[in-house]
Scaffold this motif. Structure first.
Motif, mmCIF file in Angstrom:
data_model
loop_
_atom_site.group_PDB
_atom_site.id
_atom_site.type_symbol
_atom_site.label_atom_id
_atom_site.label_comp_id
_atom_site.label_asym_id
_atom_site.label_seq_id
_atom_site.Cartn_x
_atom_site.Cartn_y
_atom_site.Cartn_z
ATOM 1 N N UNK A 1 -13.441 -18.166 -7.853
ATOM 2 C CA UNK A 1 -14.060 -16.888 -7.517
ATOM 3 C C UNK A 1 -13.216 -15.771 -8.108
ATOM 4 N N UNK A 2 -13.815 -14.578 -8.185
ATOM 5 C CA UNK A 2 -13.108 -13.395 -8.680
ATOM 6 C C UNK A 2 -13.314 -12.262 -7.686
ATOM 7 N N UNK A 3 -12.224 -11.608 -7.293
ATOM 8 C CA UNK A 3 -12.290 -10.460 -6.392
ATOM 9 C C UNK A 3 -11.501 -9.306 -6.986
ATOM 10 N N UNK A 4 -11.587 -8.134 -6.330
ATOM 11 C CA UNK A 4 -11.033 -6.926 -6.937
ATOM 12 C C UNK A 4 -9.742 -6.419 -6.317
ATOM 13 N N UNK A 5 -9.452 -6.779 -5.047
ATOM 14 C CA UNK A 5 -8.362 -6.140 -4.283
ATOM 15 C C UNK A 5 -8.641 -4.644 -4.120
ATOM 16 N N UNK A 6 -9.908 -4.273 -4.073
ATOM 17 C CA UNK A 6 -10.292 -2.859 -3.969
ATOM 18 C C UNK A 6 -9.699 -2.223 -2.714
ATOM 19 N N UNK A 7 -9.254 -0.984 -2.864
ATOM 20 C CA UNK A 7 -8.654 -0.257 -1.754
ATOM 21 C C UNK A 7 -7.225 -0.640 -1.481
ATOM 22 N N UNK A 8 -6.744 -1.690 -2.125
ATOM 23 C CA UNK A 8 -5.376 -2.134 -1.923
ATOM 24 C C UNK A 8 -4.427 -1.462 -2.880
ATOM 25 N N UNK A 9 -3.217 -1.245 -2.411
ATOM 26 C CA UNK A 9 -2.166 -0.713 -3.267
ATOM 27 C C UNK A 9 -1.682 -1.828 -4.191
ATOM 28 N N UNK A 10 -1.534 -1.525 -5.469
ATOM 29 C CA UNK A 10 -1.027 -2.488 -6.445
ATOM 30 C C UNK A 10 0.369 -2.028 -6.857
ATOM 31 N N UNK A 11 1.392 -2.340 -6.037
ATOM 32 C CA UNK A 11 2.733 -1.809 -6.305
ATOM 33 C C UNK A 11 3.518 -2.666 -7.277
ATOM 34 N N UNK A 12 4.503 -2.053 -7.914
ATOM 35 C CA UNK A 12 5.524 -2.817 -8.620
ATOM 36 C C UNK A 12 6.855 -2.530 -7.926
ATOM 37 N N UNK A 13 7.751 -3.512 -7.947
ATOM 38 C CA UNK A 13 9.007 -3.416 -7.216
ATOM 39 C C UNK A 13 10.179 -3.597 -8.167
ATOM 40 N N UNK A 14 11.305 -2.923 -7.858
ATOM 41 C CA UNK A 14 12.527 -3.149 -8.621
ATOM 42 C C UNK A 14 13.266 -4.354 -8.041
ATOM 43 N N UNK A 15 14.446 -4.634 -8.585
ATOM 44 C CA UNK A 15 15.191 -5.824 -8.176
ATOM 45 C C UNK A 15 15.616 -5.779 -6.720
ATOM 46 N N UNK A 16 15.693 -4.578 -6.138
ATOM 47 C CA UNK A 16 16.075 -4.426 -4.737
ATOM 48 C C UNK A 16 14.876 -4.408 -3.789
ATOM 49 N N UNK A 17 13.679 -4.592 -4.335
ATOM 50 C CA UNK A 17 12.481 -4.607 -3.504
ATOM 51 C C UNK A 17 11.914 -3.237 -3.214
ATOM 52 N N UNK B 1 9.659 0.089 -4.095
ATOM 53 C CA UNK B 1 8.473 0.412 -4.888
ATOM 54 C C UNK B 1 8.853 1.380 -5.998
ATOM 55 N N UNK B 2 8.535 0.999 -7.239
ATOM 56 C CA UNK B 2 8.845 1.864 -8.377
ATOM 57 C C UNK B 2 7.575 2.384 -9.056
ATOM 58 N N UNK B 3 6.422 2.018 -8.551
ATOM 59 C CA UNK B 3 5.157 2.508 -9.078
ATOM 60 C C UNK B 3 4.019 1.827 -8.353
ATOM 61 N N UNK B 4 2.839 2.435 -8.412
ATOM 62 C CA UNK B 4 1.712 1.823 -7.717
ATOM 63 C C UNK B 4 0.390 2.288 -8.323
ATOM 64 N N UNK B 5 -0.607 1.456 -8.140
ATOM 65 C CA UNK B 5 -1.975 1.767 -8.512
ATOM 66 C C UNK B 5 -2.839 1.362 -7.328
ATOM 67 N N UNK B 6 -4.137 1.611 -7.405
ATOM 68 C CA UNK B 6 -5.049 1.250 -6.330
ATOM 69 C C UNK B 6 -6.190 0.432 -6.929
ATOM 70 N N UNK B 7 -6.510 -0.704 -6.291
ATOM 71 C CA UNK B 7 -7.592 -1.553 -6.771
ATOM 72 C C UNK B 7 -8.952 -0.902 -6.581
#
Length: 395
Positions: free
Chosen positions: A288-304, A306-312
């Protein structure tokens, strides 16, 4: 304030549609009434009078409404403070993207966001004309519930059909043990048996090296049917995707996420992942394929941190479908992962297909593969690419 009533789902004849049900049926007329598909047949042969409303699709492709099986309807996020909580999604964000059924869930924040809030939001979307279901719980164990137990939520709350998204192989998870996962899956499975609902455990997979090891061990250590476990985000790492293919061959359904993938990233785009899945020989009905809509799509640095984010966005589904068609994948080959496969896993037999007796959830695609006409539960929500029905606070 007096709220306008939703239009009734009266008789509507869609003429000259190129129907993909999701299998290719060719040119057909489709009669809708009472929120259902009443008749499907050759053009000009519908058993109706001239007084019935007609929409001539002039050969446009008509597909089942998309089922987005992973949506943060209340909004996701919150990993970098309360200001990063994503707002709840609105009705037209789904319908203009061709989505007529959503499955809502909680993610990282299952404290400030609650199952109570989720059920209320699903109920509101239903009142506005969408088909909306949900999973109890969230990332963490013990799961956030409404009645006090996963079994109670699935058995007694109409909209709740499974549990998730429970996080594995992720620094944000509660690091569940094998015994904890087995107990959770058993509760979901038994509740599903009691009610005829999906009864699945929808599993968030992070970037951790353990991958799907815990799910493999759960299958080896129990009598639970593999269909109970549905891992998602399986295309986020290429090695994780290879593990997911093994699980699909053992009977699990695996969920690909339509999130953005950068050049050179150790991940597969949703379109690439589906092609690789179908070419692998794994069962075509278990993806199946889903979107993660409304969810934050974060990226993390080595210490955990958040260094950036998008929204599904739910629009990622039609964008992925367009990518597949541009790559030469036949529509009837790509479409089940967005429609019938999802409906079958979730035990929604009237969704994900165009056939007499099915729900009147339909999308007509224009030449650019965008949604030009969207009908949900028999009501026209989008016409000529524009929302004609909007949510209460979108007016």
């Amino acid at each position: 304030m007096s709220l306008p009533a939703l239009p009734t789902a009266g008789l509507l004849l869609l003429r000259n549609a190129d129907v993909f049900a999701p299998e290719a049926l060719g040119r057909r007329d489709v009669l809708l009434g009472g929120g259902k598909v009443l008749w499907l047949g050759a053009p000009g042969e519908a058993p109706v009078s001239d007084a019935v409303e007609r929409i001539d699709l002039a050969g446009r492709r008509l597909i089942p409404g998309l089922i987005d099986g992973h949506v943060h309807v209340t909004g996701g996020g919150g990993e970098a403070g309360f200001r990063t909580r994503v707002p709840p999604m609105k009705l037209s964000q789904f319908t203009t993207a061709g989505v007529t059924t959503v499955v809502g869930l909680l993610g990282t924040d299952d404290v400030a966001r609650s199952t109570r809030d989720l059920v209320a939001t699903l109920s509101a979307l239903r009142e506005e004309g969408l088909s909306a279901y949900g999973h109890t719980g969230g990332y963490h164990l013990p799961p956030a519930t409404l009645t006090g137990s996963v079994r109670g939520d699935i058995v007694f709350v109409d909209a709740l059909i499974g549990v998730g998204e429970v996080a594995l192989s992720d620094h944000r998870s509660s690091q569940p043990t094998l015994d904890e996962l087995l107990r959770l899956a058993s509760d979901a499975h038994v509740a599903g048996m009691m009610t005829g609902k999906a009864g699945i455990v929808h599993l968030h997979l992070g970037d951790g090296a353990r991958g799907l090891d815990l799910v493999t061990r759960a299958l080896d250590a129990s009598e639970l049917p593999p269909r109970v476990f549905q891992p998602t985000h399986v295309n986020r790492r290429r090695a994780l995707f290879d593990e997911a293919l093994v699980l699909a061959n053992r009977g699990c359904s695996v969920d690909i996420t339509a999130f953005p993938v950068a050049d050179g990233e150790d991940a597969w785009s949703a379109a690439d992942a589906l092609v690789r899945y179908l070419d692998s020989g794994a069962p075509p009905d278990r993806v199946t394929i889903s979107s993660d809509a409304g969810g934050c799509l974060p990226c993390f640095d080595a210490q955990g941190h958040v260094c950036g984010m998008d929204v599904g966005q739910s629009g990622a589904l039609l964008a992925t479908l367009a990518d597949l068609l541009a790559a030469g994948v036949p529509l009837e080959r790509a479409l089940p992962a967005f429609t019938r496969n999802v409906a079958d896993l979730l035990r929604l037999p009237r969704k994900g297909r165009i056939a007499p007796g099915a729900d009147a959830d339909l999308v007509a695609l224009d030449a650019a593969h965008a949604a030009s006409l969207v009908i949900a539960r028999g009501r026209v929500h989008v016409r000529d690419g524009r929302a004609v029905l909007r949510g209460t606070f979108e007016q």
